[in-house]
Design a protein around this motif. Structure first.
Motif, PDB file in Angstrom:
ATOM      1  N   THR A  68     -76.840  -0.636  80.403  1.00  0.00           N
ATOM      2  CA  THR A  68     -76.670  -1.708  81.398  1.00  0.00           C
ATOM      3  C   THR A  68     -77.775  -1.685  82.448  1.00  0.00           C
ATOM      4  O   THR A  68     -77.897  -2.625  83.227  1.00  0.00           O
ATOM      5  N   GLU A  84     -79.622  -3.738  90.646  1.00  0.00           N
ATOM      6  CA  GLU A  84     -78.876  -2.950  89.673  1.00  0.00           C
ATOM      7  C   GLU A  84     -79.641  -1.723  89.194  1.00  0.00           C
ATOM      8  O   GLU A  84     -79.059  -0.760  88.755  1.00  0.00           O
ATOM      9  N   ASN A  85     -80.958  -1.750  89.274  1.00  0.00           N
ATOM     10  CA  ASN A  85     -81.751  -0.648  88.776  1.00  0.00           C
ATOM     11  C   ASN A  85     -82.123   0.334  89.885  1.00  0.00           C
ATOM     12  O   ASN A  85     -82.950   1.201  89.693  1.00  0.00           O
ATOM     13  N   LYS A  96     -77.861   0.149  85.048  1.00  0.00           N
ATOM     14  CA  LYS A  96     -77.204   0.140  86.354  1.00  0.00           C
ATOM     15  C   LYS A  96     -76.767   1.531  86.753  1.00  0.00           C
ATOM     16  O   LYS A  96     -76.321   2.317  85.917  1.00  0.00           O
ATOM     17  N   TYR A 121     -75.926   6.945  85.886  1.00  0.00           N
ATOM     18  CA  TYR A 121     -76.761   5.813  85.468  1.00  0.00           C
ATOM     19  C   TYR A 121     -76.510   5.538  83.993  1.00  0.00           C
ATOM     20  O   TYR A 121     -76.516   6.455  83.171  1.00  0.00           O
TER      21      TYR A 121
END
Length: 113
Positions: free
Chosen positions: A108, A21-22, A110, A104
């Motif tokens: 979150t 997710e990052n 994400k 981005y």
């Protein structure tokens, strides 16, 4: 013994796996997140967050941070960057920047691409 070795290897592999997710497959987006990371922050989701966005400005795709705060009186971004790292001064953000898209989200953690 082989089973134990396999389990240790599996635990190490899973423990070291980078959070999907990052990260993003789009290198430019990852680079812009790194370039602007000191500005990205989340105080409270949907109340005060500074996220990474892209938009079209005078024929160029630019990346910039923007504060999302419904109760705040914020000014629009004054500058952005192109994928090659050129800093672009933005004049008349509200009328000249189009196709604004969140890249981005700092709350979150994400990428939205």
């Amino acid at each position: 013994m082989r089973i134990l070795l396999f389990l240790i290897t599996l635990v190490l592999f899973l423990g070291c796996k980078k959070s999907k997710e990052n990260t993003t497959e789009i290198l430019c987006h990852q680079e812009m997140k790194e370039r602007l990371k000191s500005e990205l922050r989340c105080e409270e989701k949907d109340k005060l967050e500074v996220n990474l966005y892209s938009g079209s400005y005078e024929g160029q795709k630019i990346f910039f941070t923007m504060t999302m705060c419904p109760a705040c009186n914020t000014i629009p971004p004054q500058f952005g960057y192109t994928c090659d790292g050129s800093k672009i001064t933005i004049s008349e953000f509200n009328t000249k920047v189009s196709a604004i898209k969140e890249i981005y989200n700092s709350c979150t953690n994400k990428f939205t691409d």
